[in-house]
Design a protein around this motif. Structure first.
Motif, PDB file in Angstrom:
ATOM      1  N   GLY A  66      75.121  16.474 -29.820  1.00 20.63           N
ATOM      2  CA  GLY A  66      75.861  17.713 -29.992  1.00 20.63           C
ATOM      3  C   GLY A  66      75.728  18.588 -28.754  1.00 20.63           C
ATOM      4  O   GLY A  66      75.209  18.169 -27.717  1.00 20.63           O
ATOM      5  N   SER A  67      76.196  19.820 -28.850  1.00 18.07           N
ATOM      6  CA  SER A  67      76.164  20.762 -27.731  1.00 18.07           C
ATOM      7  C   SER A  67      75.039  21.771 -27.936  1.00 18.07           C
ATOM      8  O   SER A  67      74.794  22.231 -29.053  1.00 18.07           O
ATOM      9  CB  SER A  67      77.507  21.491 -27.600  1.00 18.07           C
ATOM     10  OG  SER A  67      78.538  20.569 -27.300  1.00 18.07           O
ATOM     11  N   ILE A  68      74.406  22.111 -26.826  1.00 16.33           N
ATOM     12  CA  ILE A  68      73.226  22.979 -26.848  1.00 16.33           C
ATOM     13  C   ILE A  68      73.605  24.448 -26.639  1.00 16.33           C
ATOM     14  O   ILE A  68      74.456  24.781 -25.813  1.00 16.33           O
ATOM     15  CB  ILE A  68      72.225  22.546 -25.756  1.00 16.33           C
ATOM     16  CG1 ILE A  68      71.540  21.237 -26.128  1.00 16.33           C
ATOM     17  CG2 ILE A  68      71.185  23.609 -25.489  1.00 16.33           C
ATOM     18  CD1 ILE A  68      70.578  21.384 -27.286  1.00 16.33           C
ATOM     19  N   SER A  69      72.910  25.325 -27.381  1.00 15.67           N
ATOM     20  CA  SER A  69      72.978  26.764 -27.141  1.00 15.67           C
ATOM     21  C   SER A  69      71.536  27.268 -27.103  1.00 15.67           C
ATOM     22  O   SER A  69      70.788  27.133 -28.079  1.00 15.67           O
ATOM     23  CB  SER A  69      73.757  27.484 -28.249  1.00 15.67           C
ATOM     24  OG  SER A  69      73.713  28.899 -28.049  1.00 15.67           O
ATOM     25  N   TYR A  70      71.109  27.806 -25.958  1.00 16.13           N
ATOM     26  CA  TYR A  70      69.724  28.254 -25.809  1.00 16.13           C
ATOM     27  C   TYR A  70      69.457  29.518 -26.622  1.00 16.13           C
ATOM     28  O   TYR A  70      70.284  30.431 -26.676  1.00 16.13           O
ATOM     29  CB  TYR A  70      69.407  28.524 -24.340  1.00 16.13           C
ATOM     30  CG  TYR A  70      69.311  27.263 -23.494  1.00 16.13           C
ATOM     31  CD1 TYR A  70      68.166  26.499 -23.476  1.00 16.13           C
ATOM     32  CD2 TYR A  70      70.407  26.850 -22.721  1.00 16.13           C
ATOM     33  CE1 TYR A  70      68.087  25.337 -22.715  1.00 16.13           C
ATOM     34  CE2 TYR A  70      70.341  25.701 -21.956  1.00 16.13           C
ATOM     35  CZ  TYR A  70      69.172  24.946 -21.954  1.00 16.13           C
ATOM     36  OH  TYR A  70      69.106  23.803 -21.190  1.00 16.13           O
ATOM     37  N   ASN A  71      68.280  29.557 -27.238  1.00 15.15           N
ATOM     38  CA  ASN A  71      67.850  30.737 -28.000  1.00 15.15           C
ATOM     39  C   ASN A  71      66.929  31.639 -27.190  1.00 15.15           C
ATOM     40  O   ASN A  71      66.662  32.772 -27.585  1.00 15.15           O
ATOM     41  CB  ASN A  71      67.113  30.302 -29.274  1.00 15.15           C
ATOM     42  CG  ASN A  71      67.978  29.449 -30.179  1.00 15.15           C
ATOM     43  OD1 ASN A  71      69.207  29.593 -30.196  1.00 15.15           O
ATOM     44  ND2 ASN A  71      67.361  28.539 -30.922  1.00 15.15           N
ATOM     45  N   VAL A  72      66.428  31.125 -26.063  1.00 15.19           N
ATOM     46  CA  VAL A  72      65.509  31.867 -25.209  1.00 15.19           C
ATOM     47  C   VAL A  72      66.064  31.860 -23.799  1.00 15.19           C
ATOM     48  O   VAL A  72      66.561  30.832 -23.323  1.00 15.19           O
ATOM     49  CB  VAL A  72      64.090  31.228 -25.212  1.00 15.19           C
ATOM     50  CG1 VAL A  72      63.130  32.032 -24.343  1.00 15.19           C
ATOM     51  CG2 VAL A  72      63.568  31.101 -26.636  1.00 15.19           C
ATOM     52  N   GLN A  73      66.017  33.002 -23.116  1.00 11.39           N
ATOM     53  CA  GLN A  73      66.547  33.066 -21.755  1.00 11.39           C
ATOM     54  C   GLN A  73      65.670  32.282 -20.794  1.00 11.39           C
ATOM     55  O   GLN A  73      64.489  32.044 -21.046  1.00 11.39           O
ATOM     56  CB  GLN A  73      66.651  34.517 -21.293  1.00 11.39           C
ATOM     57  CG  GLN A  73      65.303  35.178 -21.017  1.00 11.39           C
ATOM     58  CD  GLN A  73      65.450  36.467 -20.241  1.00 11.39           C
ATOM     59  OE1 GLN A  73      66.557  36.942 -20.004  1.00 11.39           O
ATOM     60  NE2 GLN A  73      64.326  37.032 -19.830  1.00 11.39           N
ATOM     61  N   ASN A  74      66.257  31.883 -19.692  1.00 13.56           N
ATOM     62  CA  ASN A  74      65.536  31.156 -18.661  1.00 13.56           C
ATOM     63  C   ASN A  74      64.404  32.019 -18.103  1.00 13.56           C
ATOM     64  O   ASN A  74      64.628  33.148 -17.659  1.00 13.56           O
ATOM     65  CB  ASN A  74      66.500  30.772 -17.526  1.00 13.56           C
ATOM     66  CG  ASN A  74      65.919  29.731 -16.603  1.00 13.56           C
ATOM     67  OD1 ASN A  74      65.007  29.003 -16.967  1.00 13.56           O
ATOM     68  ND2 ASN A  74      66.454  29.642 -15.398  1.00 13.56           N
TER      69      ASN A  74
END
Length: 402
Positions: A66-74
């Motif tokens: 699937g496609s990723i969506s980050y929950n924490v900023q870099n």
């Protein structure tokens, strides 16, 4: 007034002007004085080298398609078993999830402003100063292409919203918060369900990039690092399903190769400063962790421990740094102004047309200027913004310029 009196007054005035002009010409030509204003200044001794960033890193991989969506900023922090990223069926859903996260941040900012309601105690000038600093930080992030990832934007919005309430431009943000919540809920309905997540096995920093050095540059290798090993660091292949990595220790390291003689200026456990080209962290305060010196080698490896982390720093594996081993701060004085009177070094200060000799303690001497010690406990010392004489004839303590 008759003509005779008028002529007398005219010639008296002319005579006064001629005398004044001649006096000024005499002072500037026959007894010229050139002054310079005293300002604070810092200079340092050091060397610039390429640094290798070493962290305790664990690569996290995606186990569900699937496609990723980050929950924490870099560069942000995550707790143990915290979800670093969510997995969605397609890229559109992941994109909507990113928008939802931004709306949540905006709602959080507005709600935090309303919780802080002691606006009578707010210093408006201090608030404006904070806003200016944040604007500069956001501008720097814009130049680096990291606006969408920086926390400075949310902090700036928080400060601007607080100023609106303090200055009476707004009473509350209830209507705006309700509108943002409605928009968020609509996006949630369109985004679909989360099909999986990427969980961190430990607390630490989240870094999006995976570069293949996660296992070949590790903290346990620091005692064995040599200049030869630093020149040939192996790089492993990057897994296709790699999502990010977790820096599980809040302390990380920068190792540099330096000349053996320069390494003698460092001491293990000492605190030093590293200058960097980064806008968000131009100076890093670090501790000397180790100095690997070998008498048969021309170079040594110095490693510094650091606890600062942000989005920009998270992007780097190698970075050019200047190791500062000697810094001098004080008042900058033109070398032409330094004179010796009765065996004491000092400068002539011009105050209200009177010359005064002030002793100085030179702590750094350069080719054109020196840095002298700044004292505040004694009133009979050189002070910030004093006018010192860098050029003048027949000077002496107490001389008056009329």
């Amino acid at each position: 007034m008759n003509k005779t009196v008028f002529k007398v007054l005219k010639w008296v005035t002319v005579g006064f002007l001629v005398t004044f002009v001649f006096a000024q010409f005499y002072l500037s030509v026959m007894n010229p004085v050139t002054t310079d204003t005293v300002y604070e200044h810092s200079t340092y001794s050091g060397w610039t080298v390429k640094g290798y960033i070493i962290r305790n890193e664990t690569v996290l991989s995606q186990t569900v398609s699937g496609s990723i969506s980050y929950n924490v900023q870099n560069g942000g922090r995550v707790s143990k078993n915290g979800a670093v990223a969510s997995v969605y069926l397609d890229s559109k859903s992941a994109e909507l999830a990113g928008k939802i996260e931004k709306l949540d941040k905006q709602i959080e900012v507005l709600q935090s402003v309303q919780i802080y309601n002691d606006f009578a105690a707010t210093d408006l000038s201090a608030l404006n100063s904070k806003i200016e600093n944040k604007i500069l930080e956001v501008a720097a992030a814009t130049q680096n292409g990291k606006v969408s990832e920086t926390e400075a934007i949310n902090e700036l919005l928080q400060l601007l919203n607080r100023k609106q309430i303090v200055t009476g431009q707004a009473t509350d943000f209830n209507t705006l918060i309700a509108s943002l919540k409605a928009e968020r809920d609509a996006l949630k309905a369109a985004a679909g369900e989360v099909t999986g997540s990427v969980v961190s096995p430990s607390s630490g920093y989240v870094i999006y990039s995976v570069d293949g050095y996660e296992n070949t540059l590790r903290p346990e290798m620091i005692p064995e690092l040599t200049a030869e090993k630093m020149a040939e660091i192996p790089r492993e292949s990057i897994p296709d399903n790699a999502v990010c990595k977790i820096v599980s220790d809040y302390e990380w390291y920068i190792s540099v190769v330096i000349p053996f003689d320069e390494a003698l200026n460092l001491r293990e456990g000492a605190t030093v400063k590293l200058l960097t080209p980064l806008v968000s962290a131009p100076e890093l305060t670090v501790t000397v962790k180790s100095i690997n010196k070998q008498s048969t080698q021309e170079n040594a490896v110095a490693t510094f421990a650091c606890k600062t982390m942000n989005t920009e720093l998270a992007e780097y594996r190698t970075i050019e740094v200047t190791v500062v081993y000697n810094e001098h701060s004080g008042l900058k004085v033109d070398n032409r102004a330094i004179r010796v009177l009765d065996g004491k070094r000092g400068v002539y200060v011009l105050t209200a047309s009177q010359v005064k000799f002030v002793p100085v303690n030179v702590i750094y001497e350069g080719e054109n200027y020196s840095i002298v010690e700044k004292e505040v406990s004694n009133s009979k010392v050189l002070r910030l913004y004093d006018e010192i004489i860098v050029k003048g004839k027949n000077l002496y303590d107490g001389k008056i310029f009329n």
